[in-house]
Design a protein around this motif. Structure first.
Motif, PDB file in Angstrom:
ATOM      1  N   HIS A  90       0.830  -1.205   0.000  1.00  0.00           N
ATOM      2  CA  HIS A  90       0.000   0.000   0.000  1.00  0.00           C
ATOM      3  C   HIS A  90       0.868   1.260   0.000  1.00  0.00           C
ATOM      4  CE1 HIS A  90      -3.694   2.281   1.340  1.00  0.00           C
ATOM      5  NE2 HIS A  90      -2.743   3.090   1.802  1.00  0.00           N
ATOM      6  N   GLU A  91       1.828   1.323   0.908  1.00  0.00           N
ATOM      7  CA  GLU A  91       2.672   2.520   1.019  1.00  0.00           C
ATOM      8  C   GLU A  91       3.608   2.666  -0.181  1.00  0.00           C
ATOM      9  OE1 GLU A  91       1.607   4.633   2.973  1.00  0.00           O
ATOM     10  OE2 GLU A  91       0.461   3.338   4.319  1.00  0.00           O
ATOM     11  N   VAL A  92       4.098   1.558  -0.702  1.00  0.00           N
ATOM     12  CA  VAL A  92       4.943   1.624  -1.902  1.00  0.00           C
ATOM     13  C   VAL A  92       4.114   2.095  -3.097  1.00  0.00           C
ATOM     14  CG1 VAL A  92       6.302   0.257  -3.546  1.00  0.00           C
ATOM     15  CG2 VAL A  92       6.674  -0.011  -1.083  1.00  0.00           C
ATOM     16  N   LEU A  93       2.870   1.648  -3.193  1.00  0.00           N
ATOM     17  CA  LEU A  93       1.994   2.124  -4.273  1.00  0.00           C
ATOM     18  C   LEU A  93       1.783   3.631  -4.179  1.00  0.00           C
ATOM     19  CD1 LEU A  93      -0.520  -0.841  -4.549  1.00  0.00           C
ATOM     20  CD2 LEU A  93       1.014  -0.022  -6.359  1.00  0.00           C
ATOM     21  N   HIS A  94       1.678   4.176  -2.976  1.00  0.00           N
ATOM     22  CA  HIS A  94       1.632   5.643  -2.835  1.00  0.00           C
ATOM     23  C   HIS A  94       2.901   6.259  -3.406  1.00  0.00           C
ATOM     24  CE1 HIS A  94      -2.068   6.225  -0.708  1.00  0.00           C
ATOM     25  NE2 HIS A  94      -1.669   5.679   0.427  1.00  0.00           N
ATOM     26  N   ALA A  95       4.046   5.701  -3.035  1.00  0.00           N
ATOM     27  CA  ALA A  95       5.327   6.235  -3.529  1.00  0.00           C
ATOM     28  C   ALA A  95       5.417   6.156  -5.049  1.00  0.00           C
ATOM     29  CB  ALA A  95       6.492   5.489  -2.883  1.00  0.00           C
ATOM     30  N   LEU A  96       4.780   5.150  -5.629  1.00  0.00           N
ATOM     31  CA  LEU A  96       4.783   4.996  -7.086  1.00  0.00           C
ATOM     32  C   LEU A  96       3.755   5.888  -7.762  1.00  0.00           C
ATOM     33  CD1 LEU A  96       5.246   1.123  -7.376  1.00  0.00           C
ATOM     34  CD2 LEU A  96       6.959   2.913  -7.841  1.00  0.00           C
ATOM     35  N   GLY A  97       2.930   6.598  -6.981  1.00  0.00           N
ATOM     36  CA  GLY A  97       2.021   7.584  -7.544  1.00  0.00           C
ATOM     37  C   GLY A  97       0.540   7.286  -7.449  1.00  0.00           C
ATOM     38  N   PHE A  98       0.148   6.328  -6.640  1.00  0.00           N
ATOM     39  CA  PHE A  98      -1.254   5.918  -6.593  1.00  0.00           C
ATOM     40  C   PHE A  98      -1.969   6.419  -5.339  1.00  0.00           C
ATOM     41  CE2 PHE A  98       0.926   3.020  -9.381  1.00  0.00           C
ATOM     42  CZ  PHE A  98       0.087   3.012 -10.486  1.00  0.00           C
ATOM     43  N   HIS A  99      -3.203   6.902  -5.567  1.00  0.00           N
ATOM     44  CA  HIS A  99      -4.080   7.384  -4.503  1.00  0.00           C
ATOM     45  C   HIS A  99      -4.852   6.221  -3.885  1.00  0.00           C
ATOM     46  CE1 HIS A  99      -3.852  11.744  -5.248  1.00  0.00           C
ATOM     47  NE2 HIS A  99      -3.675  11.412  -6.512  1.00  0.00           N
ATOM     48  N   HIS A 100      -5.561   6.510  -2.800  1.00  0.00           N
ATOM     49  CA  HIS A 100      -6.499   5.548  -2.237  1.00  0.00           C
ATOM     50  C   HIS A 100      -7.642   5.339  -3.212  1.00  0.00           C
ATOM     51  CE1 HIS A 100      -4.820   7.001   1.754  1.00  0.00           C
ATOM     52  NE2 HIS A 100      -4.476   5.724   1.651  1.00  0.00           N
ATOM     53  N   GLU A 101      -8.189   4.147  -3.231  1.00  0.00           N
ATOM     54  CA  GLU A 101      -9.270   3.801  -4.152  1.00  0.00           C
ATOM     55  C   GLU A 101     -10.502   4.678  -3.926  1.00  0.00           C
ATOM     56  OE1 GLU A 101     -10.402   1.215  -7.400  1.00  0.00           O
ATOM     57  OE2 GLU A 101      -8.506   1.795  -6.500  1.00  0.00           O
ATOM     58  N   GLN A 102     -10.851   4.946  -2.679  1.00  0.00           N
ATOM     59  CA  GLN A 102     -12.081   5.677  -2.384  1.00  0.00           C
ATOM     60  C   GLN A 102     -12.001   7.170  -2.690  1.00  0.00           C
ATOM     61  OE1 GLN A 102     -10.203   4.287   0.043  1.00  0.00           O
ATOM     62  NE2 GLN A 102      -9.590   6.018   1.276  1.00  0.00           N
ATOM     63  N   VAL A 103     -10.879   7.667  -3.185  1.00  0.00           N
ATOM     64  CA  VAL A 103     -10.798   9.068  -3.609  1.00  0.00           C
ATOM     65  C   VAL A 103     -10.764   9.196  -5.139  1.00  0.00           C
ATOM     66  CG1 VAL A 103      -9.650   9.719  -1.455  1.00  0.00           C
ATOM     67  CG2 VAL A 103      -8.270   9.348  -3.515  1.00  0.00           C
ATOM     68  N   ARG A 104     -10.889   8.072  -5.858  1.00  0.00           N
ATOM     69  CA  ARG A 104     -10.892   8.100  -7.323  1.00  0.00           C
ATOM     70  C   ARG A 104     -11.926   9.087  -7.853  1.00  0.00           C
ATOM     71  NH1 ARG A 104     -10.092   2.649 -10.458  1.00  0.00           N
ATOM     72  NH2 ARG A 104     -11.739   3.553 -11.691  1.00  0.00           N
ATOM     73  N   SER A 105     -11.656   9.608  -9.022  1.00  0.00           N
ATOM     74  CA  SER A 105     -12.551  10.572  -9.649  1.00  0.00           C
ATOM     75  C   SER A 105     -13.940  10.007  -9.918  1.00  0.00           C
ATOM     76  CB  SER A 105     -11.930  11.084 -10.952  1.00  0.00           C
ATOM     77  OG  SER A 105     -11.641   9.996 -11.815  1.00  0.00           O
ATOM     78  N   ASP A 106     -14.068   8.696 -10.081  1.00  0.00           N
ATOM     79  CA  ASP A 106     -15.362   8.067 -10.367  1.00  0.00           C
ATOM     80  C   ASP A 106     -15.992   7.401  -9.148  1.00  0.00           C
ATOM     81  OD1 ASP A 106     -13.593   5.945 -10.135  1.00  0.00           O
ATOM     82  OD2 ASP A 106     -14.237   4.940 -11.960  1.00  0.00           O
ATOM     83  N   ARG A 107     -15.472   7.664  -7.982  1.00  0.00           N
ATOM     84  CA  ARG A 107     -15.915   6.952  -6.783  1.00  0.00           C
ATOM     85  C   ARG A 107     -17.389   7.136  -6.461  1.00  0.00           C
ATOM     86  NH1 ARG A 107     -14.339  10.314  -2.085  1.00  0.00           N
ATOM     87  NH2 ARG A 107     -15.786  12.050  -2.160  1.00  0.00           N
ATOM     88  N   ASP A 108     -17.980   8.296  -6.796  1.00  0.00           N
ATOM     89  CA  ASP A 108     -19.370   8.564  -6.422  1.00  0.00           C
ATOM     90  C   ASP A 108     -20.355   7.623  -7.101  1.00  0.00           C
ATOM     91  OD1 ASP A 108     -18.587  10.591  -4.698  1.00  0.00           O
ATOM     92  OD2 ASP A 108     -18.758  12.137  -6.245  1.00  0.00           O
ATOM     93  N   THR A 109     -19.931   6.964  -8.147  1.00  0.00           N
ATOM     94  CA  THR A 109     -20.762   5.957  -8.800  1.00  0.00           C
ATOM     95  C   THR A 109     -20.810   4.678  -7.974  1.00  0.00           C
ATOM     96  OG1 THR A 109     -20.113   6.867 -10.937  1.00  0.00           O
ATOM     97  CG2 THR A 109     -21.031   4.637 -10.958  1.00  0.00           C
ATOM     98  N   TYR A 110     -19.789   4.425  -7.177  1.00  0.00           N
ATOM     99  CA  TYR A 110     -19.621   3.149  -6.490  1.00  0.00           C
ATOM    100  C   TYR A 110     -19.793   3.197  -4.981  1.00  0.00           C
ATOM    101  CZ  TYR A 110     -17.799   2.218 -11.069  1.00  0.00           C
ATOM    102  OH  TYR A 110     -17.687   2.116 -12.426  1.00  0.00           O
ATOM    103  N   VAL A 111     -19.431   4.306  -4.361  1.00  0.00           N
ATOM    104  CA  VAL A 111     -19.509   4.404  -2.905  1.00  0.00           C
ATOM    105  C   VAL A 111     -20.113   5.736  -2.471  1.00  0.00           C
ATOM    106  CG1 VAL A 111     -17.534   2.874  -2.466  1.00  0.00           C
ATOM    107  CG2 VAL A 111     -17.174   5.350  -2.625  1.00  0.00           C
ATOM    108  N   SER A 112     -20.660   5.719  -1.271  1.00  0.00           N
ATOM    109  CA  SER A 112     -21.096   6.950  -0.610  1.00  0.00           C
ATOM    110  C   SER A 112     -20.139   7.193   0.544  1.00  0.00           C
ATOM    111  CB  SER A 112     -22.513   6.793  -0.056  1.00  0.00           C
ATOM    112  OG  SER A 112     -23.436   6.594  -1.087  1.00  0.00           O
TER     113      SER A 112
END
Length: 189
Positions: A90-112
């Motif tokens: 998880h932390e290495v993926l942040h270092a490689l440039g990845f955000h948390h899944e629940q902050v994705r630009s399309d998240r409102d379609t999938y989660v509240s």
């Protein structure tokens, strides 16, 4: 990150916290090797000529800055609580440039996001970001997804799946197929 000339492989040099016990280092190394098995990312021991590198240390918790940081990327892996394969990934993926899944630009379609249940001061962990999702679907099995009670101030959910409000998520023990696909697409593996 050091890129080998004429090669697709992306080398990332690493420096471990000096006082780490063998068992702690082995957990980190094992997690880094999972990237070798499924992506073109290769972690190498830091040499004197590497200007950019990842430095693991036992800090105040489990955290990393997002994306490449010049003059060394620090990843905090507190000895008691953060030394698990999925947490290192998880932390290495942040270092490689990845955000948390629940902050994705399309998240409102999938989660509240239930802001009324979020601990004061932790709201920034749920702010939607204009992400490049690299053509991959929203992934409840991502190692980058928080669980439904993350930063809850009252024991109530902070994230609820729209398709199934009872769905449990955010408990991945390893990178998902989509996590791997994103790394491979971003780094053109």
């Amino acid at each position: 990150m050091v890129v080998k000339q004429g090669a697709v492989i992306q080398d990332v040099s690493c420096l471990f916290f000096v006082s780490a016990a063998t068992e702690e280092r082995n957990i980190i190394i094992t997690a880094l090797l999972t990237f070798h098995q499924s992506t073109c990312i290769r972690f190498v021991w830091r040499q004197y000529f590497h200007q950019d590198f990842i430095h693991f240390f036992s800090g105040t918790g489990c955290w990393s800055s997002l994306g490449r940081q010049s003059q060394g990327q620090t990843i905090s892996l507190r000895k008691n609580g953060c030394l698990y394969i999925n947490t290192v990934q998880h932390e290495v993926l942040h270092a490689l440039g990845f955000h948390h899944e629940q902050v994705r630009s399309d998240r409102d379609t999938y989660v509240s996001i239930l802001t009324q249940n979020i601990e004061p001061g932790m709201e920034s962990n749920f702010v939607k970001v204009g992400t490049n999702n690299l053509g991959t679907p929203y992934d409840f099995n991502s190692v980058m997804h928080y669980n439904k009670f993350a930063f809850s101030k009252n024991g109530q959910p902070t994230i609820v799946a729209k398709s199934n409000p009872s769905l449990n998520f955010g408990q991945a023990t390893d990178m998902s197929v989509n996590d791997i696909a994103r790394v491979n697409r971003l780094y053109q593996c």
